[in-house]
Design a protein around this motif. Structure first.
Motif, short mmCIF file in Angstrom:
data_model
loop_
_atom_site.label_atom_id
_atom_site.label_comp_id
_atom_site.label_asym_id
_atom_site.label_seq_id
_atom_site.Cartn_x
_atom_site.Cartn_y
_atom_site.Cartn_z
N GLU A 38 -9.60 -0.22 -6.17
CA GLU A 38 -10.60 0.50 -6.50
C GLU A 38 -11.94 0.34 -5.36
N VAL A 56 -11.07 2.59 -2.54
CA VAL A 56 -11.22 4.20 -2.88
C VAL A 56 -12.62 4.47 -2.97
N TRP A 65 -5.55 5.70 -2.55
CA TRP A 65 -5.26 6.42 -3.90
C TRP A 65 -3.66 5.91 -4.23
N LEU A 107 -3.80 2.28 -5.16
CA LEU A 107 -4.56 2.02 -6.59
C LEU A 107 -3.42 2.74 -7.88
N GLY A 108 -2.78 3.72 -7.44
CA GLY A 108 -1.76 4.19 -8.64
C GLY A 108 -0.79 3.09 -8.73
N GLN A 143 -2.06 0.24 -10.71
CA GLN A 143 -2.25 0.66 -12.18
C GLN A 143 -1.06 0.61 -12.84
N ARG A 191 -2.83 9.91 -12.60
CA ARG A 191 -3.70 10.62 -11.93
C ARG A 191 -4.05 10.00 -10.41
N SER A 192 -3.99 8.62 -10.17
CA SER A 192 -4.22 8.39 -8.70
C SER A 192 -3.34 9.11 -7.88
N SER A 225 -4.12 11.28 -4.53
CA SER A 225 -3.30 11.21 -3.22
C SER A 225 -2.58 12.35 -2.68
#
Length: 261
Positions: free
Chosen positions: A117, A120, A130, A133-134, A137, A148-149, A153
């Motif tokens: 995070e 980003v 991103w 991050l995905g 998560q 969503r991440s 991307s």
């Protein structure tokens, strides 16, 4: 008593040539002072630029050292190097992104999400930040957020086959499985609730069958109550159980036996 009069102006008796020379020297001193101020500001600015360049250079060196350590699976040491680099260049998104990847390798998902995070936030246009991050998560079980991440991307770099074929595809598959599991759980819970709330059958307590059964039970209880059971203990200690009936009231000789309930 002192008399009142106009005060003589300072420099009233100074010659014109002397005054002009004084003004010229004052102007030169002012220009020299301005030059000194400009030189000081320029020197301070240059010193700051040199310091920033040194920080960037040192940070890059620490970043490369951390990457080398991470390749050799020395993850803790790599994180230490990158933390030192972040003290010098705290706005470097790449450092946070690399740190997040290593934290995922250590199965520390909460810190990994936090680091991603931060990456980003510092560079919202970084598709790999991103993506990382995905993945973090996803490891934390936040499947919808991971999808969503990955989509962000791909919006930044649509031609990335890795995110299309691996990350986003896998996340959507997990999301479908999660939805199916939730549906089955809800259905099972509803079924248990329906079974628990099933009403007792509505018997007709005034039907002939129920009346006959009740009458039979009453007759049986009446017959049992008509018979009396008595425990007799003789003088010698012998115990005997005797059943008395209404039509047979005969009992043993009371002089030889003692009744006990």
């Amino acid at each position: 008593m002192a008399s009142f009069g106009w005060k003589r102006k300072i420099g009233e008796k100074v010659s014109k040539a002397t005054s002009q020379q004084f003004e010229a020297e004052a102007a030169d001193d002012k220009d020299l002072a301005d030059d000194d101020d400009g030189n000081w500001v320029h020197a301070a600015k240059r010193r700051k630029e040199v310091l920033l360049e040194d920080c960037v250079k040192k940070s890059k060196q620490l970043k490369d050292e951390g990457a080398s350590l991470a390749e050799n699976r020395r993850y803790r040491e790599a994180i230490h190097k990158w933390d030192e680099a972040l003290q010098l260049t705290p706005e470097d998104a790449t450092l946070y992104e690399m740190k997040s990847q290593v934290l995922m390798s250590l199965h520390e998902m909460f810190p990994a999400v936090h680091a991603a995070e931060m990456a980003v936030q510092r560079n919202p246009r970084s598709w790999d930040a991103w993506q990382t991050l995905g993945r973090a998560q996803l490891g934390l079980g936040e499947i919808a957020l991971a999808i969503r991440s990955f989509q962000v991307s791909l919006h930044i770099f649509p031609m990335n086959p890795e995110v299309w074929k691996e990350d986003l595809s896998w996340a959507r598959k997990l999301h479908e499985q999660q939805k199916a599991t939730k549906t089955e759980a809800v259905q099972a819970l509803a079924k248990e609730k329906d079974l628990a709330q099933e009403s007792i059958p509505d018997y007709d307590f005034e039907s002939d069958e129920i009346v006959a059964v009740c009458a039979a039970i009453a007759e049986k209880e009446k017959a049992l109550s008509a018979a009396k059971t008595v425990v007799i203990v003789s003088a010698s200690g012998t115990v005997e159980t005797v059943t008395e009936k209404e039509n047979c009231p005969t009992t043993p000789d009371e002089t030889l036996f003692i009744r006990a309930r």
